[in-house]
Design an enzyme around this catalytic site. Structure first.
Site, PDB file in Angstrom:
ATOM      1  N   SER A  20       5.594   2.490   1.260  1.00  0.00           N
ATOM      2  CA  SER A  20       4.194   2.064   1.251  1.00  0.00           C
ATOM      3  C   SER A  20       3.367   3.225   0.727  1.00  0.00           C
ATOM      4  CB  SER A  20       3.744   1.708   2.681  1.00  0.00           C
ATOM      5  OG  SER A  20       2.339   1.582   2.779  1.00  0.00           O
ATOM      6  N   TYR A  52       2.019   3.522  11.852  1.00  0.00           N
ATOM      7  CA  TYR A  52       2.639   2.937  10.664  1.00  0.00           C
ATOM      8  C   TYR A  52       2.810   3.993   9.575  1.00  0.00           C
ATOM      9  CZ  TYR A  52       3.297  -0.122   6.604  1.00  0.00           C
ATOM     10  OH  TYR A  52       3.789  -0.723   5.475  1.00  0.00           O
TER      11      TYR A  52
END
Length: 249
Positions: A133, A146
């Site tokens: 990501s 995250y």
């Protein structure tokens, strides 16, 4: 056929998009926790089989990999796309949330790699691509756990790339920005619940992270994966390939 690709998280989101992009040119094995979406994808793609397993359970995942290899031969490429997200301010991020994200997003990659890497090294060729990501490369407010998990994925990728540099195996990460997937839909729902914004406004808020002002299409991420799996990407290893409309440069 160009080999056997094992895709974790292959029933939804970016894993599904990768499967669709590779269908017809590779033998595919899709692995995930939920059988229904895996079976639905496998049913419409040629030379594709589905195997239910939780990536955080090494024993169950090992059984799935052995079944996949029995069906399609040795795994020649791994696409580790299984992942989850959650949000909270750092001061409200409890250890359970962090452990849950690390378990799926990091241990899930490690478990899959450990199962298929020895065969790739023995064969003198292989490809490993982890779906990370932009959160592997920068921070996001309210997504510290995250971001920590995705930074860890990238560290794992870079370390493994050095360990395998002379083996014929390449190891890379693809780092999408906010993509138009089920995971982003969950983020939109959380924004709506916490702020009272409309769905359109919540989606626009996520899209505004990109200079292009739009969400990334899953097929755009899948195309980067397809390139990294190809023979002409043999000198690309240890890289974080960003697909984010200019958000990270």
């Amino acid at each position: 056929m160009s080999g056997h690709v094992l895709i974790t998280g292959g029933g939804t989101g970016l894993g599904r998009a990768v499967a669709e992009a590779l269908a017809g040119s590779h033998r595919l094995s899709l692995v995930g926790r939920r059988a229904a979406p895996l079976d639905a994808v496998a049913a419409r793609l040629p030379d594709t089989a589905a195997f239910s397993a939780d990536v955080t359970d090494p024993a169950a995942l090992g059984e799935a990999v052995r079944a996949a290899e029995a069906a399609h031969g040795p795994v020649t490429a791994l696409v580790a796309a299984a992942g989850i997200s959650d949000t909270a301010p750092i001061v409200k991020t409890d250890p359970a949330m962090l452990r849950r994200l690390l378990s799926v997003n990091v241990e899930g990659v490690l478990n899959a790699v450990q199962l298929v890497l020895p065969g790739m090294i023995a064969a003198g060729h292989g490809r490993v691509v982890a779906i990370a990501s932009t959160a592997a490369l920068k921070g996001y407010a309210y997504a510290g756990a995250y971001a920590a998990s995705k930074h860890a994925v990238l560290g794992l990728v870079r370390s493994l790339a050095l360990e395998t540099a002379k083996t014929g195996v390449t190891v890379n990460a693809v780092c999408p920005g906010f993509a138009d997937t089920e995971m982003t839909a969950e983020s939109v729902a959380r924004i709506m619940a916490k702020t009272g914004r409309s769905e359109a406004d919540a989606r626009a808020a996520l899209a505004s992270n990109s200079p292009m002002g739009r969400l990334v299409a899953p097929r755009e991420v899948a195309d980067s994966v397809r390139w990294l799996l190809g023979e002409d990407a043999g000198a690309i290893t240890g890289q974080a390939i960003v697909v984010a409309g200019g958000e990270v440069m």
